[in-house]
Design a protein around this motif. Structure first.
Motif: not given
Ligand SMILES: NC(=O)C1=CN([C@@H]2O[C@H](COP(=O)(O)OP(=O)(O)OC[C@H]3O[C@@H](n4cnc5c(N)ncnc54)[C@H](O)[C@@H]3O)[C@@H](O)[C@H]2O)C=CC1
Ligand SMILES: CC(=O)C(=O)O
Ligand SMILES: [Mg+2]
Length: 372
Positions: A251-261, A291-300
């Motif tokens: 969830t979005r909330e969990m994301l905030s507890a992840m390591k920055k970067g 929230d400081g977390v890099i997302h890679y979300c390429v669908a192909n």
């Protein structure tokens, strides 16, 4: 049958629905094959290679959509393509309809009969037309994650394997199916510390045997996901409930507890993604940050390595493609695994998970095809 293969038009999609080798097989079965000019450019197959295999080269996709009885593609049709599909025509491609109501509406309106690669089944409970691209995407996910983790790319600046005297990075893999297995193989090769989470205990046993202690396995609960995701440098999203929208495990909330970067590679994005904060990206702009977390979300993702992917995909799609060309709808009626691939037929949704995800009434493939 007249079989047509247009050039893919999705962002940086270099695969092709039919390789020259596949064309030769269709021609050997007595079919006429039309291929759009330059359709094979991304895999180094020029028009002459297709001509030598027996194809007729046409200059526009329009001609293919107009004249072909069956259209063979890689990616889900784009809006300009839905509009050209029609009743009485078979579309054979990836569709990923559950998270894509607009495409579903477009296919329903067209009247086309659409077989989705990703829901065709096999006797062993697998998805044989998805598996090769999951192998590719699983392997690529670690390359993409390792790159995004570099400081200049916004990541934490940690090397997956560490070096002697310095700890490796931690990789959490959500879903230990085909993507998860191949991600783990690559991450293990690079020396990372890996945990795979899955809901299937038999699958966790299999993974434990395959890796012989080299990876940790955990049953996927909210607690376990939180612990692993919070500790991870790289998280791979690789869950699937066939045909359905991906479960939102982070969830979005969990994301905030992840390591920055830290980095998320949400391979399951083609089914909507398993992180609440994911949205589909393209090879042109593959990442974004929340929230400081890099997302890679390429669908192909496999489109980035078309020489490998187009060959692997054609190896897997050829058998049922030939059945469809040889027998038309009868092929679907006769084979329960191909029936599982039928998603849309003459304005009706014929796949349960897709109907549920999008709120359409389901008509079973058996009913629409009059199978006893
Ligand atoms: N982005 C891209 O370019 C590509 C995306 N994919 C996608 O990757 C996803 C995974 O595909 P495959 O590995 O082939 O599927 P798979 O069916 O082989 O594996 C999925 C795994 O997820 C597990 N799972 C289900 N619910 C879970 C939960 N709550 N927690 C943990 N595990 C759970 C299942 O037990 C199964 O082992 C699919 O959405 C597929 O479409 C595949 C290829 C390319
Ligand atoms: C499976 C899928 O979405 C792909 O290969 O692009
Ligand atoms: Mg996809």
């Amino acid at each position: 049958m007249r079989v047509g293969c247009p050039k893919e038009i999705k962002n940086h999609e270099y695969r092709v629905g039919l390789t020259p080798g596949a064309v030769r097989e269709y021609v050997a079965h007595g079919h006429e094959v039309m291929v759009e000019t330059k359709a094979g450019a991304g895999i180094g197959a020029d028009d002459d290679a297709y001509r030598a295999a027996g194809a007729r080269i046409v200059t526009t996709a329009k001609e293919i959509f107009e004249k072909a009885d069956m259209v063979v593609k890689v990616k889900e049709p784009q809006p300009g393509e839905w509009a050209q599909l029609r009743e009485g025509q078979i579309l054979y491609a990836y569709l990923h309809l559950a998270p894509d109501p607009d495409q579903a509406a477009g296919l329903l309106k067209s009247g086309v009969t659409a077989v989705a690669y990703e829901t065709v089944t096999d006797d062993r409970g697998g998805l044989p037309l998805l598996a090769p691209m999951s192998e590719v995407a699983g392997r690529l996910s670690i390359q993409a994650g390792a790159t995004a983790l570099q400081k200049a790319n916004g990541g934490r600046g940690i090397l997956l394997g560490g070096v002697p005297g310095v700890e490796p990075a931690r990789v959490a893999i959500l879903g230990g199916g085909v993507v998860g297995l191949h991600a783990a193989k690559m991450a293990a090769g690079l020396g990372a510390d890996i945990t795979i989470l899955d809901r299937s205990i038999p699958r966790l046993r299999q993974l434990d045997d395959i890796f012989n202690g080299r990876v940790h396995t955990r049953y996927s609960t909210i607690d376990a996901i939180e612990e692993e995701v919070f500790a991870a440098d790289l998280v791979i999203g690789a869950v699937l409930i066939p045909g359905a929208a991906a479960p939102r495990l982070v969830t979005r909330e969990m994301l905030s507890a992840m390591k920055k970067g830290s980095v998320i590679v949400d391979v399951a994005i083609d089914q909507g993604g398993c992180f609440e904060t994911s949205h589909a990206t393209t090879h042109s702009e593959p990442t974004f940050e929340v929230d400081g977390v890099i997302h890679y979300c390429v669908a192909n993702m496999p489109g980035a390595v078309p020489i490998t992917s187009a060959q692997a995909l054609n190896n897997a799609t050829l058998h049922y493609g030939l059945q469809l060309a040889d027998k038309g709808l009868k092929a679907i009626a006769e084979d329960r695994h191909l029936r599982a691939g039928l998603n849309v037929h003459r304005g009706r949704i014929a796949n349960k998970a897709v109907a549920e995800a999008l709120g359409y009434e389901l008509v079973s493939p058996e009913a629409v095809l009059n199978v006893a």
